[in-house]
Design a protein around this motif. Structure first.
Motif, mmCIF file in Angstrom:
data_model
loop_
_atom_site.group_PDB
_atom_site.id
_atom_site.type_symbol
_atom_site.label_atom_id
_atom_site.label_comp_id
_atom_site.label_asym_id
_atom_site.label_seq_id
_atom_site.Cartn_x
_atom_site.Cartn_y
_atom_site.Cartn_z
ATOM 1 N N PHE A 1 -84.192 34.708 51.582
ATOM 2 C CA PHE A 1 -85.457 35.199 52.120
ATOM 3 C C PHE A 1 -86.074 36.166 51.115
ATOM 4 C CE2 PHE A 1 -82.555 34.277 55.559
ATOM 5 C CZ PHE A 1 -83.308 33.564 56.468
ATOM 6 N N ALA A 2 -87.380 36.048 50.879
ATOM 7 C CA ALA A 2 -88.086 36.945 49.959
ATOM 8 C C ALA A 2 -89.415 37.356 50.575
ATOM 9 C CB ALA A 2 -88.318 36.280 48.604
ATOM 10 N N LYS A 3 -89.743 38.639 50.505
ATOM 11 C CA LYS A 3 -91.001 39.156 51.061
ATOM 12 C C LYS A 3 -92.155 38.752 50.163
ATOM 13 C CE LYS A 3 -92.932 43.334 53.121
ATOM 14 N NZ LYS A 3 -93.063 42.661 54.434
ATOM 15 N N LEU A 4 -93.291 38.404 50.779
ATOM 16 C CA LEU A 4 -94.451 37.956 50.017
ATOM 17 C C LEU A 4 -95.504 39.043 49.859
ATOM 18 C CD1 LEU A 4 -94.912 34.363 51.427
ATOM 19 C CD2 LEU A 4 -93.986 35.018 49.222
ATOM 20 N N ASP A 5 -95.703 39.849 50.891
ATOM 21 C CA ASP A 5 -96.757 40.855 50.845
ATOM 22 C C ASP A 5 -96.270 42.112 51.548
ATOM 23 O OD1 ASP A 5 -99.134 42.393 51.344
ATOM 24 O OD2 ASP A 5 -100.282 40.603 50.849
ATOM 25 N N LYS A 6 -96.432 43.257 50.879
ATOM 26 C CA LYS A 6 -95.959 44.514 51.453
ATOM 27 C C LYS A 6 -96.790 44.942 52.657
ATOM 28 C CE LYS A 6 -98.717 47.411 48.326
ATOM 29 N NZ LYS A 6 -98.668 48.489 47.318
ATOM 30 N N ASN A 7 -97.973 44.335 52.820
ATOM 31 C CA ASN A 7 -98.861 44.751 53.902
ATOM 32 C C ASN A 7 -98.676 43.952 55.187
ATOM 33 O OD1 ASN A 7 -100.191 46.694 52.246
ATOM 34 N ND2 ASN A 7 -101.340 45.038 51.290
ATOM 35 N N ASP A 8 -97.880 42.904 55.178
ATOM 36 C CA ASP A 8 -97.628 42.158 56.413
ATOM 37 C C ASP A 8 -96.188 41.644 56.412
ATOM 38 O OD1 ASP A 8 -97.439 39.697 54.991
ATOM 39 O OD2 ASP A 8 -99.598 39.426 55.105
ATOM 40 N N ASN A 9 -95.843 40.886 57.431
ATOM 41 C CA ASN A 9 -94.466 40.420 57.602
ATOM 42 C C ASN A 9 -94.262 38.975 57.180
ATOM 43 O OD1 ASN A 9 -93.561 42.874 58.632
ATOM 44 N ND2 ASN A 9 -94.122 42.348 60.727
ATOM 45 N N SER A 10 -95.123 38.455 56.323
ATOM 46 C CA SER A 10 -94.929 37.091 55.826
ATOM 47 C C SER A 10 -93.780 37.069 54.815
ATOM 48 C CB SER A 10 -96.202 36.565 55.182
ATOM 49 O OG SER A 10 -96.585 37.389 54.093
ATOM 50 N N PHE A 11 -93.040 35.971 54.811
ATOM 51 C CA PHE A 11 -91.956 35.818 53.837
ATOM 52 C C PHE A 11 -91.705 34.340 53.573
ATOM 53 C CE2 PHE A 11 -89.886 36.185 58.011
ATOM 54 C CZ PHE A 11 -89.040 35.072 58.029
ATOM 55 N N VAL A 12 -90.976 34.078 52.515
ATOM 56 C CA VAL A 12 -90.607 32.712 52.158
ATOM 57 C C VAL A 12 -89.100 32.590 52.267
ATOM 58 C CG1 VAL A 12 -90.390 33.210 49.684
ATOM 59 C CG2 VAL A 12 -90.866 30.878 50.425
ATOM 60 N N MET A 13 -88.634 31.423 52.697
ATOM 61 C CA MET A 13 -87.184 31.184 52.758
ATOM 62 C C MET A 13 -86.885 29.837 52.117
ATOM 63 S SD MET A 13 -86.400 30.285 56.735
ATOM 64 C CE MET A 13 -87.230 28.938 57.590
ATOM 65 N N GLY A 14 -85.781 29.801 51.372
ATOM 66 C CA GLY A 14 -85.392 28.592 50.667
ATOM 67 C C GLY A 14 -83.961 28.211 50.979
ATOM 68 N N PHE A 15 -83.687 26.903 51.008
ATOM 69 C CA PHE A 15 -82.353 26.376 51.288
ATOM 70 C C PHE A 15 -81.796 25.720 50.022
ATOM 71 C CE2 PHE A 15 -84.374 26.725 55.323
ATOM 72 C CZ PHE A 15 -83.383 26.866 56.274
ATOM 73 N N LYS A 16 -80.496 25.956 49.762
ATOM 74 C CA LYS A 16 -79.860 25.273 48.633
ATOM 75 C C LYS A 16 -78.375 25.049 48.911
ATOM 76 C CE LYS A 16 -78.563 29.133 45.587
ATOM 77 N NZ LYS A 16 -78.667 29.655 44.218
ATOM 78 N N ASP A 17 -77.814 24.067 48.209
ATOM 79 C CA ASP A 17 -76.401 23.697 48.348
ATOM 80 C C ASP A 17 -75.555 24.620 47.471
ATOM 81 O OD1 ASP A 17 -73.928 22.541 48.458
ATOM 82 O OD2 ASP A 17 -74.502 20.642 47.543
ATOM 83 N N VAL A 18 -74.583 25.316 48.098
ATOM 84 C CA VAL A 18 -73.679 26.199 47.346
ATOM 85 C C VAL A 18 -72.221 25.849 47.643
ATOM 86 C CG1 VAL A 18 -75.310 28.123 47.186
ATOM 87 C CG2 VAL A 18 -73.800 27.960 49.171
ATOM 88 N N ASN A 19 -71.987 24.599 48.074
ATOM 89 C CA ASN A 19 -70.645 24.222 48.530
ATOM 90 C C ASN A 19 -69.600 24.366 47.423
ATOM 91 O OD1 ASN A 19 -69.039 23.141 50.779
ATOM 92 N ND2 ASN A 19 -68.720 21.399 49.417
ATOM 93 N N GLU A 20 -69.906 23.841 46.234
ATOM 94 C CA GLU A 20 -68.925 23.911 45.136
ATOM 95 C C GLU A 20 -68.656 25.356 44.741
ATOM 96 O OE1 GLU A 20 -70.029 21.543 41.839
ATOM 97 O OE2 GLU A 20 -70.009 19.641 42.943
ATOM 98 N N VAL A 21 -69.715 26.155 44.710
ATOM 99 C CA VAL A 21 -69.554 27.572 44.331
ATOM 100 C C VAL A 21 -68.686 28.302 45.346
ATOM 101 C CG1 VAL A 21 -70.773 29.741 43.923
ATOM 102 C CG2 VAL A 21 -71.762 27.591 43.125
#
Length: 524
Positions: free
Chosen positions: A308-328
């Protein structure tokens, strides 16, 4: 003319204001310092009029523009609301000829009125080079609007007086002549610069994460979700993406995802880590918040990560990304298991070492090639403690020389140093994994002076040879051995004395018998 206008149209209570404005000398003296003057007065019919006087030319200070507008008119209302309006006038061949902007539009870009009341080509010079073709194409679209209710809107950038480009949302309608040709296009600008800056920041963040994450979602302050990045991967569940977008509410979508793909024993922890309030709190404090979880897809379990990463300090919008980390994760689990096994082994060895240290007054871990060493255990009231308190040693040979010079007699010193020399220790441990040496030192504070040293080879490779050296006092053993030696010596002396007596007697007798009650022994 002015006097007639004043007499017939200006309300009497406002004539003094009007007279002050008509003092040209005063007006031009003010315009030298200011670019604009504004006065309000009422007409005989009660209509409120605003008089704006503006400098027309920087080259000729005597030229000015006088604009009379009714404050109750539509134009005045639009101006008071700050609506940035524009108009493009066309020639007989339907080519854009003149571009005009109102005061609100000029204020939006910090320009003087005349800057936005010029030829259309001049207006294009304010448009961002990358957007010029878009603006020209908009003109063609306006020409195609035959229905009076139709409008065309677009977004592009205009340069302000500071040389920076601002985004505007342009909305316009076409006005036609009776002959069917285009007359004017009238429209408004809506300032969308902040929104565009926010979108650009979002795009940079998303682009920065896109190479690492397969699916990315944009979550708005109202928790609505938009799929903003997607690339194919075997582990991606298409059904999960469709359901996430269909529900279109972060909390509800995450809950549905957990019920479908997270095992029951892990579900509560997953929902706690991904709770909306928890995510907002974490991304306020850290640039990126990451959650690793185990997904169960039709009986196939694997590890994945949500970031999860914040997009704007003035509101609560954010972006979330999914990735495979099984081997790690599996590799980390393997390393952790190995680490736990190693720690268990170390703890076991430590227990053995602790028991060993309880029997020894000093224990050292020595690397015989580099001669470096570490004091594992030093008992109190010992000679070793006295030396190490006064000086720090990194070389074991140097430490032994210091010890020998202080606590070993001159006659025993050479033998002592030869045995403890790292080179000789390594050589002797090559032949035997354990070697022992006894020596006598000057008494320590505990009145101990006899010691036994044991050297054990721990590990050896091409570069290193590790040994463990332990020292224990053997004064009690030496005392026992000394007592036994004294007894043996005394018995030996008694035997010698008995033999001497018997030999003296033998000179006078032919036979001598040592008599016991049970038998007689023939000595000679």
């Amino acid at each position: 003319m002015i006097d007639e206008y004043r007499k017939h149209f200006v309300k009497e209570s406002y004539r003094s204001v009007f007279d002050a404005v008509m003092d040209y000398g005063y007006v031009y003296s003010v315009l030298k310092e200011k670019s604009e003057l504004c006065y309000l007065y009422r007409k005989m019919d009660g209509d409120l009029v605003k008089l704006q006087i503006k400098s027309y030319s920087k080259q000729d200070e005597n030229l000015s523009i006088w604009i009379f507008t009714s404050e109750e008119s539509d134009e005045a209302i639009y101006e008071s609301l700050g609506t940035a309006r524009w108009k493009i006038m066309f020639d007989e061949n339907e080519n854009p000829l003149v571009y005009q902007g109102n005061n609100a539009l000029c204020r939006m870009f910090h320009y003087a009125y005349e800057d936005f009341s010029s030829g259309f080509r001049s207006f294009l010079s304010y448009v961002h080079p990358d957007d010029v073709n878009k603006v020209k194409q908009s003109i063609d679209r306006f020409k195609a609007l035959r229905n009076l209710n139709e409008q065309h809107d677009d977004e592009f950038r205009l340069r302000n007086s500071d040389g920076e480009y601002q985004w505007v949302h342009s909305i316009g309608k076409t006005i036609w002549q009776e002959n069917g040709k285009i007359k004017n296009v009238c429209g408004i600008f809506i300032d969308i610069n902040k929104r565009k800056q926010k979108e650009e920041k979002q795009r940079r963040i998303i682009d920065g994460l896109a190479n690492e994450y397969v699916t990315m979602w944009l979550v708005q302050p109202d928790q609505t979700c938009e799929l903003c990045r997607y690339k194919y991967a075997e582990w991606v569940i298409q059904e999960a993406i469709e359901m996430f977008g269909k529900i279109n509410h972060y909390t509800k979508s995450i809950r549905d995802y957990a019920e479908r793909y997270i095992d029951e024993e892990n579900r509560a922890a997953f929902l706690k880590d991904t709770a909306y309030e928890r995510v907002l709190k974490e991304i306020q404090e850290n640039p990126i918040y990451q959650v690793i979880y185990q997904r169960n897809t039709y009986g196939q379990r694997a590890y994945y990560q949500i970031s999860f990463a914040k997009l704007d300090k003035n509101d609560n919008s954010f972006v979330m990304g999914f990735k495979d980390v099984n081997e790690v994760v599996l590799e980390e689990i393997k390393k952790n298991n190995q680490l736990e096994a190693a720690l268990h082994k170390i703890e076991k060895e430590k227990d053995i070492l602790d028991k060993l240290c309880s029997d020894f007054t000093a224990v050292y871990f020595v690397e015989l090639n580099s001669k470096t060493f570490e004091s594992v255990h030093i008992s109190s009231n010992t000679n070793a403690e006295d030396i190490l308190r006064k000086q720090v040693f990194y070389n074991f040979d140097s430490y032994c020389m210091r010890y020998a010079s202080s606590y070993i007699s001159e006659s025993d010193k050479k033998d002592f140093l030869d045995w403890f020399k790292c080179e000789n220790l390594k050589k002797n441990l090559t032949e035997n994994n354990r070697i022992t040496y006894h020596y006598q030192s000057f008494s320590n504070k505990s009145h101990q002076k006899y010691f036994e040293a044991q050297a054990i080879k721990v590990k050896e490779d091409e570069k290193h040879c590790y040994a463990l050296l332990g020292f224990r006092y053997i004064d009690d053993i030496m005392e026992k051995e000394k007592a036994i030696q004294e007894q043996i010596q005394k018995a030996y002396e008694e035997v010698i004395e008995s033999n001497e007596i018997i030999s003296a007697i033998a000179k006078s007798y032919c036979h001598i018998y040592l008599g016991y009650i049970s038998k007689m022994v023939n000595i000679f």
